[in-house]
Design a protein around this motif. Sequence first.
Motif, PDB file in Angstrom:
ATOM      1  N   ALA A  67       2.783  18.156 -20.461  1.00  9.61           N
ATOM      2  CA  ALA A  67       3.071  16.763 -20.910  1.00  9.61           C
ATOM      3  C   ALA A  67       3.763  17.004 -22.337  1.00  9.61           C
ATOM      4  O   ALA A  67       4.967  16.289 -22.572  1.00  9.61           O
ATOM      5  N   LYS A  68       3.753  18.095 -23.047  1.00  6.10           N
ATOM      6  CA  LYS A  68       4.490  18.479 -24.224  1.00  6.10           C
ATOM      7  C   LYS A  68       5.928  18.818 -23.716  1.00  6.10           C
ATOM      8  O   LYS A  68       6.920  18.673 -24.422  1.00  6.10           O
ATOM      9  N   THR A  69       6.275  19.671 -22.625  1.00  4.19           N
ATOM     10  CA  THR A  69       7.556  19.955 -21.982  1.00  4.19           C
ATOM     11  C   THR A  69       8.111  18.805 -21.198  1.00  4.19           C
ATOM     12  O   THR A  69       9.348  19.019 -20.764  1.00  4.19           O
ATOM     13  N   GLY A  70       7.484  17.801 -21.187  1.00  4.45           N
ATOM     14  CA  GLY A  70       8.340  16.587 -20.308  1.00  4.45           C
ATOM     15  C   GLY A  70       8.109  16.843 -18.969  1.00  4.45           C
ATOM     16  O   GLY A  70       8.495  15.675 -18.125  1.00  4.45           O
ATOM     17  N   ARG A  72       6.082  15.342 -16.273  1.00  2.12           N
ATOM     18  CA  ARG A  72       4.997  14.075 -16.526  1.00  2.12           C
ATOM     19  C   ARG A  72       5.352  13.395 -15.012  1.00  2.12           C
ATOM     20  O   ARG A  72       6.484  13.440 -14.523  1.00  2.12           O
ATOM     21  N   LEU A  73       4.398  12.948 -14.287  1.00  7.73           N
ATOM     22  CA  LEU A  73       4.357  12.319 -13.059  1.00  7.73           C
ATOM     23  C   LEU A  73       4.409  10.940 -13.758  1.00  7.73           C
ATOM     24  O   LEU A  73       3.644  10.299 -14.355  1.00  7.73           O
ATOM     25  N   PRO A  74       5.468  10.186 -13.122  1.00  9.84           N
ATOM     26  CA  PRO A  74       5.619   8.760 -13.395  1.00  9.84           C
ATOM     27  C   PRO A  74       4.419   8.079 -12.816  1.00  9.84           C
ATOM     28  O   PRO A  74       3.664   8.278 -12.073  1.00  9.84           O
ATOM     29  N   LEU A  75       4.141   7.069 -13.691  1.00 14.15           N
ATOM     30  CA  LEU A  75       2.776   6.241 -13.532  1.00 14.15           C
ATOM     31  C   LEU A  75       2.859   5.493 -12.103  1.00 14.15           C
ATOM     32  O   LEU A  75       1.830   5.380 -11.486  1.00 14.15           O
ATOM     33  N   SER A  76       4.051   5.189 -11.584  1.00 11.44           N
ATOM     34  CA  SER A  76       4.122   4.543 -10.145  1.00 11.44           C
ATOM     35  C   SER A  76       3.751   5.390  -9.085  1.00 11.44           C
ATOM     36  O   SER A  76       3.270   4.975  -7.997  1.00 11.44           O
ATOM     37  N   GLN A  77       3.696   6.784  -9.572  1.00 12.11           N
ATOM     38  CA  GLN A  77       3.177   7.659  -8.277  1.00 12.11           C
ATOM     39  C   GLN A  77       1.853   8.263  -8.551  1.00 12.11           C
ATOM     40  O   GLN A  77       1.391   8.963  -7.497  1.00 12.11           O
ATOM     41  N   MET A  78       1.219   8.114  -9.606  1.00 10.96           N
ATOM     42  CA  MET A  78      -0.113   8.727  -9.814  1.00 10.96           C
ATOM     43  C   MET A  78      -1.109   8.190  -8.764  1.00 10.96           C
ATOM     44  O   MET A  78      -2.102   8.772  -8.427  1.00 10.96           O
ATOM     45  N   TRP A  79      -1.115   6.905  -8.286  1.00 16.18           N
ATOM     46  CA  TRP A  79      -2.143   6.548  -7.193  1.00 16.18           C
ATOM     47  C   TRP A  79      -1.592   6.905  -5.761  1.00 16.18           C
ATOM     48  O   TRP A  79      -2.149   6.528  -4.730  1.00 16.18           O
ATOM     49  N   GLU A  80      -0.538   7.550  -5.629  1.00 15.82           N
ATOM     50  CA  GLU A  80      -0.265   7.655  -4.296  1.00 15.82           C
ATOM     51  C   GLU A  80      -1.089   8.658  -3.586  1.00 15.82           C
ATOM     52  O   GLU A  80      -1.449   9.714  -4.308  1.00 15.82           O
ATOM     53  N   GLY A  81      -1.656   8.476  -2.334  1.00 18.93           N
ATOM     54  CA  GLY A  81      -2.573   9.301  -1.811  1.00 18.93           C
ATOM     55  C   GLY A  81      -3.932   9.150  -2.076  1.00 18.93           C
ATOM     56  O   GLY A  81      -4.975   9.676  -1.545  1.00 18.93           O
ATOM     57  N   ILE A  82      -4.359   8.206  -3.031  1.00 22.62           N
ATOM     58  CA  ILE A  82      -5.805   8.102  -3.689  1.00 22.62           C
ATOM     59  C   ILE A  82      -6.255   6.630  -2.818  1.00 22.62           C
ATOM     60  O   ILE A  82      -5.655   5.781  -2.948  1.00 22.62           O
ATOM     61  N   ASP A  83      -7.289   6.972  -2.105  1.00 25.30           N
ATOM     62  CA  ASP A  83      -7.921   5.742  -1.236  1.00 25.30           C
ATOM     63  C   ASP A  83      -9.075   5.011  -2.252  1.00 25.30           C
ATOM     64  O   ASP A  83     -10.087   5.573  -2.353  1.00 25.30           O
ATOM     65  N   ALA A  84      -8.392   4.115  -2.905  1.00 29.07           N
ATOM     66  CA  ALA A  84      -9.439   3.260  -3.836  1.00 29.07           C
ATOM     67  C   ALA A  84      -9.908   1.909  -3.323  1.00 29.07           C
ATOM     68  O   ALA A  84      -9.309   1.071  -3.216  1.00 29.07           O
ATOM     69  N   GLU A  85     -11.014   1.953  -2.886  1.00 30.59           N
ATOM     70  CA  GLU A  85     -11.489   0.834  -2.169  1.00 30.59           C
ATOM     71  C   GLU A  85     -12.460   0.235  -3.138  1.00 30.59           C
ATOM     72  O   GLU A  85     -13.426   0.859  -3.486  1.00 30.59           O
TER      73      GLU A  85
END
Length: 85
Positions: A67-70, A72-85
């Motif tokens: 995070a300090k070095t920049g 970071r994963l864009p918020l739009s990609q954070m939920w990719e591949g996570i099955d949230a039912e």
Amino acid sequence: MKAIEVPGRIDSQRNLVLDEPIQGTTYLHQVRVIVLVPEQAEAEEVDPNDKHVEEIKASLRRALQQAKTGHRLPLSQMWEGIDAE
């Protein structure tokens, strides 16, 4: 009498090994040690996905450095591949 709880284990030489030092005052007098060992059923209930504290700390350190070095994963990609039912 004061109680201090510290996680630990008994090694192959039957020595008590604490996972972390006891914080606070040095106790120069004799102390009593009570070892609580989980029953077989309790030992089997351990979640294999649980990580050791040191692994979690290392992961948090890496994330903070990224995070300090920049890096970071864009918020739009954070939920990719996570099955949230």
